[in-house]
Structures are given as C-alpha cells and as structure tokens.
Design an enzyme around this catalytic site. Structure first.
Site, short mmCIF file in Angstrom:
data_model
loop_
_atom_site.label_atom_id
_atom_site.label_comp_id
_atom_site.label_asym_id
_atom_site.label_seq_id
_atom_site.Cartn_x
_atom_site.Cartn_y
_atom_site.Cartn_z
N ASP A 53 0.36 -1.17 0.17
CA ASP A 53 -0.44 -0.50 0.22
C ASP A 53 0.94 1.60 0.02
O ASP A 53 1.83 1.51 0.96
CB ASP A 53 -1.04 0.13 1.64
CG ASP A 53 -2.12 -0.73 1.03
OD1 ASP A 53 -2.96 -1.19 0.11
OD2 ASP A 53 -2.06 -1.56 2.44
N HIS A 81 1.04 -7.72 0.04
CA HIS A 81 0.12 -9.17 0.92
C HIS A 81 -0.90 -9.32 -1.19
O HIS A 81 -0.71 -8.27 -1.73
CB HIS A 81 -0.81 -8.16 1.55
CG HIS A 81 -1.33 -6.78 1.66
ND1 HIS A 81 0.18 -5.59 1.79
CD2 HIS A 81 -2.10 -6.28 1.11
CE1 HIS A 81 -1.06 -4.16 1.13
NE2 HIS A 81 -2.19 -5.13 0.75
N ARG A 108 -16.35 -12.70 0.76
CA ARG A 108 -15.48 -12.47 1.81
C ARG A 108 -15.84 -10.35 1.11
O ARG A 108 -15.49 -10.14 0.18
CB ARG A 108 -13.94 -11.99 1.21
CG ARG A 108 -12.75 -11.04 2.21
CD ARG A 108 -11.47 -11.52 2.03
NE ARG A 108 -10.35 -10.50 2.35
CZ ARG A 108 -10.26 -10.58 3.71
NH1 ARG A 108 -11.01 -11.81 4.35
NH2 ARG A 108 -8.98 -10.07 4.33
O1 LIG Z 1 -9.40 -7.30 1.01
C1 LIG Z 1 -8.09 -7.28 1.50
O2 LIG Z 1 -7.92 -7.79 2.36
C2 LIG Z 1 -7.25 -6.55 1.78
C3 LIG Z 1 -8.25 -5.74 0.75
C4 LIG Z 1 -5.89 -4.56 0.07
O3 LIG Z 1 -5.06 -5.39 0.17
C5 LIG Z 1 -6.10 -3.42 -0.51
O4 LIG Z 1 -7.55 -3.12 -0.58
O5 LIG Z 1 -5.32 -2.60 -0.74
FE LIG Z 2 -3.55 -2.86 0.07
#
Ligand SMILES: O=C(O)CCC(=O)C(=O)O
Ligand SMILES: [Fe+2]
Length: 359
Positions: free
Chosen positions: A221, A292, A303
């Site tokens: 991020d 991630h 989800r």
């Molecule tokens: O959905 C998730 O757990 C992660 C989403 C994610 O990494 C993001 O929105 O940057």
């Molecule tokens: Fe993310």
C-alpha cells in the site's frame, strides 16, 4: 523493495505456491503501558510490517453497520452500482484495480476517508437520482472513518514514542491534518471466486488446495498506514521475509527475497495494520511496507474487507528524521509525487526505488 507483478496472468488462477500459517504479532491497544505497546508495535513493523490489533475501541456496531450497508450496495445490479461513477478518485470499480490494467476478482467502492466536513464525493453524488444514492452507506462509512482514523493516529503516535523518533514531526498529525488525503476502500470478493468450486484447475484440486483465484494481486500500500477489517471469510495473505518468520514452506514463492506467503486468519472483531510505503521511507527503511494479496477460496460466502488508507495532505514532504539515519536512503519527496508515481504504474510494481538517493 522489488515487487513482482503477478496480477495479469493470475485472474481466476490460484497462485501456484501454498501459503503457510504463522503466528503474527497481536497488539492490545487497551494496554495502559504506552511505552511497552510502542515497543511491540515498532518490533512488529520492523519484523513483519503487519500486525493484528485487539481492544482497539472501534465499536463492533460501526463495523457491522458498514458491512451490512456495503453488502446492500454490492447486491444491486451492475448498472445501478455504476451510477455512483467510476473510482476516479471516488466511486465504484470492478475487476479493474486502478488504471493500468491490473485485474482481480473484486468489486470495490472508493470513498473519502479524510474525515473533512465537506467531502469531494458529495459533489459526485449530486448527479445521482436520490433512490440510487447509497446515502446510508455513506453515513455508515463516515461514522466508521471517524473512529478508525483515530485508531490509525493513535498507532502512529505510539510509534513516535520510540526513542529514535522522539522530536520527529508527529506521524499521527499527518493523518489528522486538515486536507489529509486518506481514503476508504470497501472490497467485495464473490463467493467461490465468482464461479462454482469446480472452476479450480485440476492441479489445484489434486493438491487438495481450496484456492480458486486471485482476488487482489500482490502489492504494497503506498500510503503511511492501512487499517483493515474484514468479515469472517479469509483470503488475505502477507509476505513474511525469511529472517522474520519460521515458516515451513519452500521459502521462495513470490516477489523478491526469500520468504513465505502467510495466510491471515479472518477475525471480524480485530483490525489489521499494514505499514505503507511512506512509513518505510519516513523510517529510512527500518520498517518495511508489507506485500500482501487476496487469494479466493471455495467459501460459499463473499469476503468483504474495509481498508482505511491513512495519507497526509498532498504537499506534505516525506523525509526521515536525522535520528534515523547516518545515510538517508531516500530523497525527500511529496506525497503528491509519490502518488503520481504509484498511479502511473502497475499494482505490483516497485515504486520506492525511484526515490532512492543515488549512491
Ligand atoms: O481485502 C483485503 O483483505 C485486502 C485489500 C487490499 O489489500 C487493499 O484494498 O489494498
Ligand atoms: Fe492493500
């Protein structure tokens, strides 16, 4: 940090390597000893760039109300959802993550997370007929931002209690500032990866795995800090460097360096915190922004996750305090410059190296 982009080839294909499980750090924000909490947070940020937060003070009602309103929104028809406009910067998107061809099995809503009194997405919504406006969702999102932003600031304030950062400009102040550029992203991943469980390729079924596709490709991020919550459906995986974890995988699954993809067990009562790229730069690389991704499973339930991305005002200069370096790794840059670099690249591309000082 070099980040490999696996996103394009992976739509609806589960990544080939399996995630391990590992005990990730848990921080109790209600602990009265703030210096002890500060040390634990700093350790978690150095080792994993990621941790779980319990007793965080965000009322469970605020989270469930936002999830319920979001679910109501995502259950609408495609044309109805598209009436809120494309995510540019605030609005509804599906499958296309960002502007550069990254694809994922995800629908999402980008909303203002600055907590300011007048929000830019108010104007966007003016042109939508009232019966199509997700007003309840917006008020639930505002209420949630109000509290989650407080948690992000508290965590950043705790980080600045560490000796090396004492006297440095307040990190929490960046996100509290008038004109901060924080955003809220609500992600919705379809049940069974958008198909039936049988969409899994034979190789995956033979291996006994239940991954059915890629929801959100590997990335870091770009902002300072992300605070994430999700419902009880898993899928989030974080990259744990070999030096940090004792995983028992083969250790060379993805991206640069050796390490393991580690599955994050869902816990709707907890918050998860990611170190973002700006915090890596501010700490002169002492903290590492965590890679991630979301890998979808055969869950019969979608989800949902809500990510609050804490970012400073656009003209904020990002640099690390003198105490943290003999040799500064990165040149000072503004969040605006970094944001432009981020949004002109692919999701998984490395960006911070563009701001490294020449040796
Ligand atoms: O959905 C998730 O757990 C992660 C989403 C994610 O990494 C993001 O929105 O940057
Ligand atoms: Fe993310």
């Amino acid at each position: 940090m070099v980040v490999a982009s696996h996103t394009q080839e992976c739509l609806n294909q589960p990544p080939s390597e399996k995630a391990t499980t590992l005990q990730l750090p848990v921080i109790d924000l209600s602990c009265a000893d703030r210096s002890a909490t500060s040390r634990l947070i700093v350790e978690a940020c150095e080792k994993y760039g990621f941790f779980k937060v319990v007793n965080h003070g965000v009322p469970f009602d605020a989270i469930t109300r936002l999830e319920e309103e979001s679910l109501r929104f995502f259950s609408r028809t495609g044309p109805e959802k598209q009436r809120v406009g494309a995510p540019n910067p605030f609005g509804y998107g599906f499958k296309n993550i960002g502007f550069n061809g990254d694809l994922g099995e995800v629908e999402y809503l980008m909303m203002d997370g600055s907590g300011g009194s007048s929000s830019p997405d108010d104007e966007t919504l003016e042109c939508i007929p009232p019966d199509h406006r997700p007003d309840n969702l917006r008020s639930a999102a505002r209420a949630y931002v109000e509290v989650v932003r407080g948690v992000a600031c508290e965590i950043l304030d705790l980080i600045t209690l560490t000796e090396e950062l004492l006297g440095a400009p307040s990190l929490g102040g960046m996100i509290r500032a008038e004109g901060n550029d924080s955003v809220l992203r609500i992600n919705f991943y379809p049940a069974n990866g958008g198909g039936s469980a049988d969409v899994r390729p034979a190789a995956s079924r033979a291996g006994g795995g239940d991954d059915v596709g890629l929801g959100f490709g590997e990335h870091t991020d770009p902002q300072v800090l992300t605070v994430l919550t999700s419902n009880d459906v898993g899928g989030l995986q974080v990259w744990v460097r070999q030096e940090a974890g004792d995983g028992d995988g083969d250790g060379d699954g993805g991206g640069s360096g050796r390490g393991w993809w580690t599955a994050v067990p869902p816990d709707p009562t907890a918050l998860w915190v990611n170190v973002g790229d700006l915090l890596q730069a501010i700490t002169n690389g002492r903290f590492e922004s965590v890679r991630h991704r979301v890998v979808l499973t055969t869950s019969s339930k979608p989800r949902m996750s809500v990510a609050f991305f804490g970012a400073p005002p656009l003209d904020t200069l990002i640099s690390s305090p003198n105490q943290l370096h003999h040799q500064p790794v990165y040149r000072p840059f503004t969040w605006s410059e970094y944001k432009t670099a981020t949004y002109s690249r692919k999701l998984g591309d490395s960006r911070l190296h563009l701001f490294r000082r020449c040796e």
